[in-house]
Design an enzyme around this catalytic site. Structure first.
Site, mmCIF file in Angstrom:
data_model
loop_
_atom_site.group_PDB
_atom_site.id
_atom_site.type_symbol
_atom_site.label_atom_id
_atom_site.label_comp_id
_atom_site.label_asym_id
_atom_site.label_seq_id
_atom_site.Cartn_x
_atom_site.Cartn_y
_atom_site.Cartn_z
ATOM 1 N N ASP A 415 -17.242 26.466 -35.336
ATOM 2 C CA ASP A 415 -18.703 25.819 -35.197
ATOM 3 C C ASP A 415 -18.607 24.640 -34.024
ATOM 4 O OD1 ASP A 415 -21.494 25.390 -35.812
ATOM 5 O OD2 ASP A 415 -20.331 23.183 -35.691
ATOM 6 N N LEU A 416 -18.659 24.845 -32.833
ATOM 7 C CA LEU A 416 -18.315 24.054 -31.480
ATOM 8 C C LEU A 416 -18.927 22.640 -32.550
ATOM 9 C CD1 LEU A 416 -19.007 26.429 -28.589
ATOM 10 C CD2 LEU A 416 -16.829 25.518 -30.091
ATOM 11 N N ASP A 458 -23.692 29.209 -30.819
ATOM 12 C CA ASP A 458 -22.308 28.024 -31.138
ATOM 13 C C ASP A 458 -21.135 28.158 -32.024
ATOM 14 O OD1 ASP A 458 -23.169 26.352 -33.057
ATOM 15 O OD2 ASP A 458 -22.721 24.936 -32.140
#
Length: 537
Positions: A415-416, A458
Site C-alpha cells: 500500500d503506497l 494505490d
C-alpha cells in the site's frame, strides 16, 4: 389358357408362346417367368430343365440358363420349341434388367442415407458378391492390382480408392453398369462423410479457442489438414516471425532436427511459393512437383548458418501443395502438405479442399489471436501494464493449486503511503505517472518467474512462486529500501508491505487475508514491513 391340344403339337406350343408373351412382364424376375413357362409345358407333358440338360437351350444375357423339353418331339415341335426359346431370351433379359434395376435402386437409396462409411462399404461389397464377385477388397487407386477388375470410387472428384474384384466376374453389361453405379454412390458417401469430418474437426478446433493460445492450435490444425486433405501423407506448418519462417508443427517428420531451421520469408514467398504477391495475399494454393520441390526448396538457415541445399527431409517428397495462412492482410503461416508416394496426389479436388482449409485456418488463428488479445486486455491494468485484480485472483488460485505439490508460495501486499497527497496537490495526471513509476520500479526488483499486479487504487501485489517466508521477507526489504528514494516533484512515496507464506493445506483466500492483515499491522506499528507469522490473522 383354355384347352390345349395333345402333347407334341406345334400348334399347342405356339399358343403357349402367345400366352407367355402376353403375361411375361407381369412377372417379377426371370425365375418367375421360367416357373410360369414350366407350368404351361407340364400341361403338355414337357418340362423346363436346368442348363446343360437335354432339350432346346434358353439363353439370358448370352448365357444358357435352362432347357425346354417335350418327350418324343418331331421336327415341327422342335422348331416350335426353338421359336419359344428365342422369344424367351429378350423377355428374360428385360425382366433381369428390371429386377436388377430395382435391387440397385434399393441399394442406392440405402447407401446414400448412410453416415457410417464402413457400413456403406460393407453393403456395397455384399451387393457385388450377390452379383457373382468372388473376392472384393478396397485398394488404393490408381496404384491398385493389375489383375481382376477395378471399380474406381469416383464421385465428384477423381478416385483415390477402388474396389478390386478378383477374378473378374463374368457380368452382363447391365450387371457391370449396376456395380459401377453402386461404386459411384459409395464414393459420394465417402466424400460427404469426409466433408462432414472436416467441418466437425474445424468446429472442434474453434471450440478450443477459449482455452488455448494460437500457438497451441498449430499442431491440431496441421494434423487435421493431413487427415482431411485428399492425398496428404505428412506436412509442415511454417510460422512467420520477423523476416523468416520457422517450423511450428510437423507431421511425418522428427521435429527436433527442424527446430533450429528457418527460411527467409521473401525467398519463401517468391521462390518456394512462387505464384506472386497477389496470389500469396489471397491464400491461393500452389502444387509443387518433385522436380520443383528439389529445385525451389534449396536454401535455409540452421542455427543462423546458411545452407545452400534442400533439407534432407525434402528428398523423399513426391508432391507438395502449399497454402498461405493469412492474418489480416499479411501471411502469418504457410501450410505444406506432402505426398511421399504419389506424384499426382494433389489434383483439383485436393487443391479445392486445401484452399478451403487454409481459409478456415486463417480465421481460426485470427480468432485465437483476437481472443488472446481480449483476454489479455481483460486481465491487464491499462495504466501500469501490470496484471489487474481479475488476473491476480486467477493467478493466485492457480499458484496455490500448484504449490500443493510441495513448492513454497509467498505473497506481498503493498500500500503506497503519500499517494493521496500527490493526487491532491499535483493532480490525478501526476498521480497516474507516480503509479507507473512505482510499477516500473517493482518490475526491476522481482524475478522473472514472480508476478506483479496492481491490486486496485494505490495497492500492489507480488506473487512469489517457490519463495518461503524468509525469502519473502528479503524481497519485502529490498522493495522498501528502493521505495525510500522515490519522490514525485518533491513529495515522497513510501510502501507499507504485508508478507504471508502459504501454510500447509491453506487456501488462496487465507493467504490473501494473512498478507492483508500483516500490511494493516505494519501500518498500525508505523513500520514498512510485517509478516503474517509475526501478526497471525
Amino acid at each position: 389358357m383354355g384347352s390345349l391340344l395333345p402333347s407334341g403339337s406345334d400348334a399347342a406350343l405356339r399358343r403357349v408362346a402367345r400366352h407367355v408373351a402376353a403375361t411375361a412382364l407381369r412377372c417379377q424376375d426371370p425365375q418367375a417367368l421360367l416357373e410360369l413357362l414350366g407350368g404351361q409345358l407340364r400341361a403338355l407333358g414337357g418340362t423346363v430343365d436346368p442348363a446343360g440338360s437335354a432339350g432346346v437351350a434358353v439363353r439370358q444375357g448370352g448365357r444358357e440358363v435352362a432347357r425346354l423339353r417335350l418327350p418324343g418331339a418331331d421336327g415341327a415341335v422342335t422348331d416350335a420349341l426353338e421359336d419359344l426359346a428365342a422369344l424367351l431370351s429378350p423377355l428374360l433379359d428385360t425382366l433381369d434388367g428390371r429386377a436388377l434395376a430395382g435391387r440397385a435402386a434399393a441399394l442406392t437409396a440405402w447407401v446414400i442415407q448412410q453416415d457410417d462409411p464402413e457400413a456403406a462399404c460393407a453393403r456395397v461389397l455384399d451387393w457385388l458378391r450377390e452379383l457373382g464377385a468372388e473376392q472384393v477388397t478396397l485398394v488404393a487407386h490408381p496404384a491398385g492390382p493389375a489383375d481382376g477388375l477395378l471399380l474406381p470410387l469416383a464421385g465428384r472428384y477423381r478416385a483415390r480408392q477402388a474396389l478390386h474384384l478378383c477374378p473378374a466376374p463374368d457380368w452382363t453389361a447391365g450387371q457391370r453398369a449396376a456395380a459401377e453405379d453402386a461404386a459411384r454412390h459409395l464414393a459420394l458417401v465417402l466424400e460427404r462423410v469426409a466433408a462432414e469430418r472436416r467441418l466437425d474437426t474445424l468446429l472442434h478446433l474453434q471450440r478450443q479457442l477459449d482455452s488455448v493460445p494460437a500457438e497451441e492450435l498449430y499442431q491440431p490444425l496441421l494434423d487435421a489438414a493431413v487427415q482431411l486433405v485428399p492425398g496428404a501423407q505428412g506436412g509442415s506448418l511454417l510460422v512467420r516471425g520477423g523476416d523468416s519462417f520457422r517450423f511450428g508443427a510437423v507431421v511425418g517428420y522428427d521435429f527436433e532436427p527442424l527446430r533450429p531451421v528457418t527460411f527467409p520469408w521473401q525467398e519463401t514467398r517468391d521462390i518456394w511459393y512462387g505464384l506472386g504477391d497477389a496470389a500469396w495475399r489471397r491464400g491461393v494454393p500452389r502444387v509443387l512437383s518433385r522436380s520443383v520441390v528439389l529445385q525451389d526448396g534449396a536454401g535455409y538457415h540452421r542455427d543462423q548458418q546458411w545452407v545452400d541445399s534442400v533439407l534432407p527431409e525434402v528428398q523423399r517428397l513426391q508432391c507438395v501443395v502449399a497454402v498461405p495462412v493469412l492474418f489480416g492482410d499479411e501471411v502469418y503461416a504457410l501450410i505444406n502438405l506432402d505426398s511421399f508416394t504419389d506424384p499426382d496426389a494433389f489434383d483439383a479436388d485436393a487443391v479445392h479442399v486445401t484452399q478451403a482449409f487454409g481459409s478456415m485456418a486463417s480465421l481460426l488463428i485470427h480468432e485465437a489471436q483476437r481472443h488472446a488479445q481480449v483476454q489479455t486486455a481483460a486481465r491487464t491494468d491499462a495504466l501500469t501494464g501490470l496484471g489487474n485484480r481479475r488476473a491476480f485472483n486467477e493467478c493466485l488460485e492457480q499458484a496455490v493449486r500448484l504449490s500443493r505439490t510441495g513448492a513454497p508460495l509467498s505473497l506481498l501486499v503493498l500500500d503506497l503511503q503519500g499517494f493521496k497527497g500527490v493526487n491532491d496537490r499535483l493532480g490525478h495526471a501526476t498521480g497516474d505517472q507516480a503509479l507507473r513509476q512505482v510499477a516500473g520500479l517493482l518490475v526491476g526488483l522481482v524475478r522473472g518467474q514472480d508476478r506483479l499486479f496492481r491490486w486496485g487504487g494505490d495497492e500492489f501485489a507480488v506473487l512469489l512462486s517457490g519463495t518461503d517466508a524468509r525469502g519473502a521477507w528479503l524481497v519485502g526489504q529490498r522493495i522498501t529500501r528502493a521505495m525510500g528514494s522515490v519522490q514525485v516533484q518533491g513529495l515522497p512515496l513510501r510502501a507499507t508491505i504485508g508478507a504471508a507464506t502459504l501454510r500447509q493445506g491453506g487456501t488462496a483466500e487465507a493467504l490473501l487475508h494473512e498478507a492483508d492483515q500483516a500490511m494493516y499491522a505494519a501500518k498500525a506499528r508505523g513500520e514498512s514491513l510485517a509478516t503474517a507469522d509475526e501478526f497471525p490473522g
